[in-house]
Scaffold this motif. Structure first.
Motif, short mmCIF file in Angstrom:
data_model
loop_
_atom_site.label_atom_id
_atom_site.label_comp_id
_atom_site.label_asym_id
_atom_site.label_seq_id
_atom_site.Cartn_x
_atom_site.Cartn_y
_atom_site.Cartn_z
N LEU A 1 0.83 -1.21 0.00
CA LEU A 1 0.00 0.00 0.00
C LEU A 1 0.87 1.26 0.00
CD1 LEU A 1 -2.77 -1.15 2.51
CD2 LEU A 1 -3.06 -0.73 0.05
N ARG A 2 1.96 1.24 0.76
CA ARG A 2 2.88 2.38 0.76
C ARG A 2 3.52 2.56 -0.61
NH1 ARG A 2 4.26 0.18 5.93
NH2 ARG A 2 3.49 1.55 7.57
N ASP A 3 3.89 1.44 -1.24
CA ASP A 3 4.49 1.51 -2.58
C ASP A 3 3.52 2.11 -3.59
OD1 ASP A 3 6.81 0.40 -1.60
OD2 ASP A 3 6.43 -1.61 -2.43
N LEU A 4 2.23 1.91 -3.39
CA LEU A 4 1.22 2.49 -4.28
C LEU A 4 1.05 3.99 -4.07
CD1 LEU A 4 -1.60 -0.21 -4.07
CD2 LEU A 4 -0.06 0.22 -5.98
N GLY A 5 1.54 4.49 -2.94
CA GLY A 5 1.41 5.91 -2.63
C GLY A 5 0.43 6.21 -1.52
N CYS A 6 -0.06 5.18 -0.84
CA CYS A 6 -0.98 5.37 0.29
C CYS A 6 -0.18 5.71 1.54
CB CYS A 6 -1.78 4.10 0.54
SG CYS A 6 -2.85 3.62 -0.82
N ARG A 7 -0.78 6.48 2.43
CA ARG A 7 -0.20 6.74 3.74
C ARG A 7 -0.81 5.72 4.69
NH1 ARG A 7 -2.37 12.23 4.05
NH2 ARG A 7 -2.65 11.59 6.18
N VAL A 8 0.02 4.86 5.23
CA VAL A 8 -0.45 3.76 6.07
C VAL A 8 -0.20 4.08 7.54
CG1 VAL A 8 -0.15 1.31 6.61
CG2 VAL A 8 -0.06 2.09 4.23
N SER A 9 -1.25 3.93 8.34
CA SER A 9 -1.16 4.12 9.78
C SER A 9 -1.58 2.82 10.47
CB SER A 9 -2.11 5.25 10.23
OG SER A 9 -1.78 6.45 9.61
N PRO A 10 -0.70 2.22 11.24
CA PRO A 10 -1.07 0.99 11.94
C PRO A 10 -1.95 1.28 13.16
CG PRO A 10 1.17 1.60 12.48
CD PRO A 10 0.70 2.59 11.46
N CYS A 11 -2.74 0.29 13.53
CA CYS A 11 -3.58 0.38 14.73
C CYS A 11 -2.76 0.24 16.01
CB CYS A 11 -4.63 -0.72 14.73
SG CYS A 11 -6.22 -0.23 14.11
N HIS A 12 -1.61 -0.42 15.89
CA HIS A 12 -0.83 -0.78 17.08
C HIS A 12 0.59 -0.23 17.01
CE1 HIS A 12 -3.88 -3.91 16.42
NE2 HIS A 12 -4.03 -3.79 17.71
N VAL A 13 1.15 0.06 18.17
CA VAL A 13 2.58 0.38 18.25
C VAL A 13 3.35 -0.92 18.11
CG1 VAL A 13 2.24 2.48 19.62
CG2 VAL A 13 2.57 0.30 20.78
N ARG A 14 4.65 -0.84 17.95
CA ARG A 14 5.46 -2.05 17.71
C ARG A 14 5.28 -3.14 18.76
NH1 ARG A 14 8.98 -2.70 14.02
NH2 ARG A 14 10.51 -3.83 15.23
N SER A 15 5.01 -2.75 20.00
CA SER A 15 4.83 -3.75 21.05
C SER A 15 3.48 -4.47 20.95
CB SER A 15 4.95 -3.09 22.43
OG SER A 15 3.87 -2.19 22.62
N GLY A 16 2.61 -3.97 20.09
CA GLY A 16 1.32 -4.62 19.90
C GLY A 16 0.17 -3.94 20.63
N VAL A 17 0.45 -2.87 21.35
CA VAL A 17 -0.59 -2.17 22.11
C VAL A 17 -1.34 -1.22 21.17
CG1 VAL A 17 -0.97 -0.52 24.00
CG2 VAL A 17 0.75 -2.32 24.22
N CYS A 18 -2.64 -1.11 21.34
CA CYS A 18 -3.46 -0.14 20.62
C CYS A 18 -2.82 1.23 20.74
CB CYS A 18 -4.87 -0.15 21.21
SG CYS A 18 -5.88 1.26 20.77
N ARG A 19 -2.70 1.96 19.64
CA ARG A 19 -2.04 3.28 19.67
C ARG A 19 -2.73 4.25 20.62
NH1 ARG A 19 -0.71 5.29 13.74
NH2 ARG A 19 -0.40 7.15 14.97
N ALA A 20 -4.06 4.19 20.71
CA ALA A 20 -4.79 5.10 21.60
C ALA A 20 -4.53 4.80 23.07
CB ALA A 20 -6.29 5.03 21.32
N LEU A 21 -4.18 3.55 23.37
CA LEU A 21 -3.96 3.14 24.76
C LEU A 21 -2.50 3.17 25.17
CD1 LEU A 21 -6.44 0.13 24.92
CD2 LEU A 21 -6.83 2.51 25.61
N SER A 22 -1.61 3.42 24.21
CA SER A 22 -0.18 3.48 24.55
C SER A 22 0.12 4.82 25.21
CB SER A 22 0.67 3.29 23.29
OG SER A 22 0.48 4.35 22.40
N PRO A 23 1.14 4.87 26.07
CA PRO A 23 1.47 6.13 26.76
C PRO A 23 1.68 7.28 25.77
CG PRO A 23 2.72 4.30 27.67
CD PRO A 23 2.02 3.78 26.43
N GLY A 24 0.90 8.33 25.94
CA GLY A 24 1.00 9.50 25.08
C GLY A 24 0.49 9.30 23.66
N GLY A 25 -0.15 8.18 23.43
CA GLY A 25 -0.60 7.85 22.08
C GLY A 25 -1.95 8.42 21.72
#
Length: 125
Positions: A20-44
């Protein structure tokens, strides 16, 4: 085009996100690298709560019938009225759609997703 990506299992979306990035899309993952939801991660924050929120949510899953905890972003996207596409990394065609989601999401193989994104990006240019 901004896409929120979630996945049934850890790191299952890596190849699809890269494509998707190669196609030109901006990709945002749901999780930080540790696997935690981005909204629930510290300062996320959740990409769905940002002013420039995603145009589409993509859930990379397999053939299991139910959602895993890593796929809860599907529910978040639907609540924010962001379209959801479920796809798979396997060569088995479209993924299994969990009960209750049949009329709320689109399921397709990865190549159909990529074709739709290419068309969207072409029409936006």
């Amino acid at each position: 085009m901004r896409i929120l990506v979630t996945e049934a299992g850890f790191d299952e979306s890596r190849e699809i996100a890269a494509e998707l990035r190669d196609l030109g899309c901006r990709v945002s993952p749901c999780h930080v690298r540790s696997g935690v939801c981005r909204a629930l991660s510290p300062g996320g924050t959740c990409p769905l709560d940002e002013e420039d929120r995603p145009d589409l949510a993509v859930d990379v899953r397999g053939t299991e019938p139910g959602l895993t905890s890593r796929e809860f972003g599907v529910v978040c996207a639907l609540r924010k009225r962001v379209p959801v596409v479920m796809t798979t990394t396997a060569e088995t065609g479209a993924p299994a759609v969990p009960p209750g989601f049949e009329d709320r999401v689109t399921a397709c193989p990865p190549e159909d997703l990529f074709d739709a994104c290419r068309a969207f990006l072409r029409n936006r240019a």
